[in-house]
Enzyme design. Structure first.
Site, PDB file in Angstrom:
ATOM      1  CG  HIS A  95      -0.209 -13.346  -6.436  1.00 47.71           C
ATOM      2  ND1 HIS A  95       1.045 -13.162  -5.897  1.00 47.71           N
ATOM      3  CD2 HIS A  95      -0.942 -12.274  -6.025  1.00 47.71           C
ATOM      4  CE1 HIS A  95       1.077 -12.047  -5.199  1.00 47.71           C
ATOM      5  NE2 HIS A  95      -0.115 -11.485  -5.268  1.00 47.71           N
ATOM      6  CG  ASP A  97      -3.300  -8.569  -6.336  1.00 45.29           C
ATOM      7  OD1 ASP A  97      -2.613  -9.460  -5.802  1.00 45.29           O
ATOM      8  OD2 ASP A  97      -2.929  -7.383  -6.436  1.00 45.29           O
ATOM      9  CG  HIS A 244       1.918  -8.873  -8.229  1.00 48.43           C
ATOM     10  ND1 HIS A 244       0.664  -9.023  -8.761  1.00 48.43           N
ATOM     11  CD2 HIS A 244       1.751  -8.797  -6.887  1.00 48.43           C
ATOM     12  CE1 HIS A 244      -0.225  -9.033  -7.790  1.00 48.43           C
ATOM     13  NE2 HIS A 244       0.407  -8.911  -6.642  1.00 48.43           N
ATOM     14  NE  ARG A 259      -3.921  -5.894  -3.054  1.00 41.42           N
ATOM     15  CZ  ARG A 259      -3.986  -7.228  -3.023  1.00 41.42           C
ATOM     16  NH1 ARG A 259      -2.874  -7.949  -3.121  1.00 41.42           N
ATOM     17  NH2 ARG A 259      -5.136  -7.837  -2.881  1.00 41.42           N
TER      18      ARG A 259
HETATM   19  C1  SIN Z   1       0.730  -8.153  -3.418  1.00 38.30           C
HETATM   20  O1  SIN Z   1       0.983  -9.314  -3.656  1.00 38.30           O
HETATM   21  O2  SIN Z   1      -0.335  -7.651  -3.758  1.00 38.30           O
HETATM   22  C2  SIN Z   1       1.735  -7.302  -2.694  1.00 38.30           C
HETATM   23  C3  SIN Z   1       3.030  -7.210  -3.402  1.00 38.30           C
HETATM   24  C4  SIN Z   1       4.111  -6.662  -2.523  1.00 38.30           C
HETATM   25  O3  SIN Z   1       3.922  -6.605  -1.321  1.00 38.30           O
HETATM   26  O4  SIN Z   1       5.162  -6.310  -3.053  1.00 38.30           O
END
Ligand code: SIN
Length: 268
Positions: A95, A97, A244, A259
């Site tokens: 995805h 974000d 990612h 995050r």
């Molecule tokens: C996310 O998807 O923003 C987090 C990625 C992760 O936890 O490695």
């Protein structure tokens, strides 16, 4: 500042930078590296929550995520938490974000807070390399398409505890399938497995085969890099340039990341 590309198309490790003491010129170099490599990795940082927020604010206005639980006392910081007892992991599908927003997020800054003994890496795939390597035929097809993105998959997921999850879901957003990166003009493929629902003017069933092809194509090993987290590590990625995925391979262990996401602009 040392910049070491991680793979041929995606990611770079940045060395000899302290994120707590970033000069304006170091910040400019960091941002240039982000726009060149799509995702940058910095190890051995001791980023406090205040410094985390301040770093994000240098990129732009913070985009507070409406689904994640915030860190106590820091509403701008989302907890990306997997409990040891939890089966599902947040972000375990490919995805970008906030692609479901009318102005998808510019970048995300993820800091490791509690890591499993092994596993829990994050994969990144270059949507720019994916565009560059398209055949002329498929490129022409994609250039003419738009796709709908929705946060509806969050409401049906078992990942978040919030009882009012359904109310947090907003109207779907429409973006071109090929978008121009707002800062560099680079073209990228902007569809992702978690949030893209269908092409505009096509049914979901008609869209599914081409979308499935694109997801496989974008996440092929040649366009990817993999980040193995360590205590104090920070990753910064541009949500237009890379997708990612959090690897769900540490069942029985906890993982906590913080995050902060920075607002972007509508894509064209
Ligand atoms: C996310 O998807 O923003 C987090 C990625 C992760 O936890 O490695």
């Amino acid at each position: 500042m040392l910049i070491e590309p991680a793979t041929g198309h995606c990611g770079a490790e940045i060395r000899e930078v302290d994120l707590n003491a970033l000069t304006d010129s170091s910040f400019t170099s960091l941002q240039d590296a982000l726009f060149t490599h799509g995702v940058i990795f910095l190890r051995d940082q001791s980023l406090s929550p205040e410094a985390h927020v301040a770093l994000a604010q240098r990129f732009g206005e913070i985009d507070i995520n409406r689904f994640f639980t915030a860190v106590k006392g820091h509403p701008e910081i989302a907890e990306v938490r997997t409990k040891a007892s939890q089966k599902n992991v947040i972000g375990a599908g490919w995805h970008s974000d906030h692609s479901y927003d009318t102005a998808p997020a510019m970048c995300s800054i993820l800091a490791a807070r509690e890591l499993p003994t092994h596993g829990g890496d994050t994969l990144f795939a270059s949507a720019g390399a994916a565009y560059d390597n398209l055949s002329d035929g498929l490129r022409a097809t994609l250039e003419g398409l738009k796709a709908w993105h929705s946060d509806g998959s969050f409401a049906s997921s078992k990942i978040f505890d919030q009882a009012d999850m359904e109310q947090a879901v907003t109207k779907p957003s429409l973006h071109p399938v090929v978008v121009k990166h707002p800062q560099t003009g680079r073209k990228v493929i902007f569809v992702n497995g978690d949030f893209t629902t269908h092409f505009d003017g096509w049914t979901a069933a008609e869209s599914a085969p081409l979308l499935a092809y694109l997801y496989r194509y974008i996440s092929q090993p040649a366009f990817m890099c993999r980040f193995r987290w360590s205590q104090g590590a920070v990753a910064i990625w541009d949500n237009r340039l890379v997708q990612h995925l959090a690897v769900a391979d540490y069942q029985g262990q906890a993982r906590l990341m913080h995050r902060v996401t920075v607002k972007g602009q509508p894509l064209g």
